[in-house]
Design a protein around this motif. Structure first.
Motif: not given
Length: 309
Positions: A61-68, A99-106
């Motif tokens: 829906e965003s129209g962005l490339e997943p690797r962006s 190319n995404a790094r995950p960061i957790g909030v909990f």
């Protein structure tokens, strides 16, 4: 900071009558229904599948490339360090977010919503993130009660997400996020001092809302909607009074239909409001109240010129 491309995947709808705690307590059940509680969502598919579906739909829906996408902020109130640490790489691979790094909030429970926004706000200010995904996911394990403190809500299973990117033309411009934290609040509950706890809770809601509105140069009277967690209507009325927003401006459509899916509640509501006929520029106050932390942010709805109303 701009957000949009809202998507969610929820469990199957169940009547609160089916909860074992309420099966032999007709008076309690009636009281909960009187305050707007009626259903909850129970996951019938693995959380991983729900997360992948929601993330894929949001990126499309965003129209962005997943690797962006360079960052995924993952917020949950049911964090399991081993399960979630193993889950995130599979989810990111399944969505092509390589190319995404995950960061957790909990640690914020319902305020994980505003914690997540504050986290990405800081990364963007440092130039460490350009396009991000916010992912909110909660599920109740077998044997854990879904009835939340003082029957204020009924817990649901589900996933919601959105994209954070200046490239979006449809969504919301998010004002500065503000929090109030009180480590002593739950001590009042532990000692049975409900009066002191309510006083601390009220102060947290009021202080965070006032700070967020001031930072966005808005007044409570200017906000068309108040978006918060799916608590019962009695609790919502108190929150609206503390925020200075009229009761008829509380977005409470999902209380009976969806139950309380922790910090996914606010994201779902924002997505629904975006599909309504609200004009561009409409101010919305979003709050995330929890036991010891209370967050808030004022937002303005944005639309592309072709959707201008």
């Amino acid at each position: 900071m701009r957000i949009g491309a809202f998507t969610w995947r929820l469990g199957e709808r169940r009547e609160i009558d089916s909860l074992p705690e309420l099966s032999a307590d007709a008076r309690r059940l009636q009281r909960m229904k009187k305050h707007g509680l009626a259903c909850f969502m129970e996951a019938t598919r693995p959380r991983e599948a729900l997360m992948v579906e929601a993330l894929q739909a949001s990126v499309r829906e965003s129209g962005l490339e997943p690797r962006s996408i360079d960052t995924v902020i993952y917020a949950t109130g049911t964090f399991d360090d081993r399960e979630d640490a193993a889950l995130m790489p599979r989810v990111l691979r399944g969505c092509g977010l390589l190319n995404a790094r995950p960061i957790g909030v909990f640690l914020g429970f319902c305020a994980n919503f505003t914690y997540a926004f504050e986290s990405i706000e800081g990364l963007r200010a440092l130039g460490r993130s350009r396009n991000a995904l916010l992912l909110f996911s909660d599920a109740y394990p077998a044997g854990r009660t879904r009835l939340i403190r003082q029957d204020s809500a009924v817990g649901s299973d589900g996933v919601a997400c959105c994209v954070v990117s200046d490239a979006l033309e449809r969504g919301y411009d998010v004002g500065p996020v503000r929090h109030h934290y009180d480590a002593q609040a739950t001590e009042h509950l532990e000692t049975g001092d409900i009066v002191s706890y309510v006083r601390a809770y009220s102060n947290g809601v009021r202080t965070s809302a006032e700070a967020a509105l001031s930072a966005a140069d808005l007044s409570a009277a200017q906000c068309r909607w108040l978006v918060t967690a799916n608590f019962n209507r009695s609790v919502l009325r108190n929150i609206s009074e503390l925020c200075g927003i009229a009761g008829d401006r509380i977005y409470d459509k999902n209380i009976g239909e969806l139950g309380h899916c922790s910090s996914a509640d606010q994201l779902i509501a924002l997505g629904q409001l975006l599909e309504s006929d609200l004009p561009a520029g409409t101010p919305v106050l979003v709050t995330g109240p929890a036991d010891t932390v209370w967050g808030a942010a004022a937002m303005r709805l944005i639309r592309p010129a072709k959707e201008a109303r």
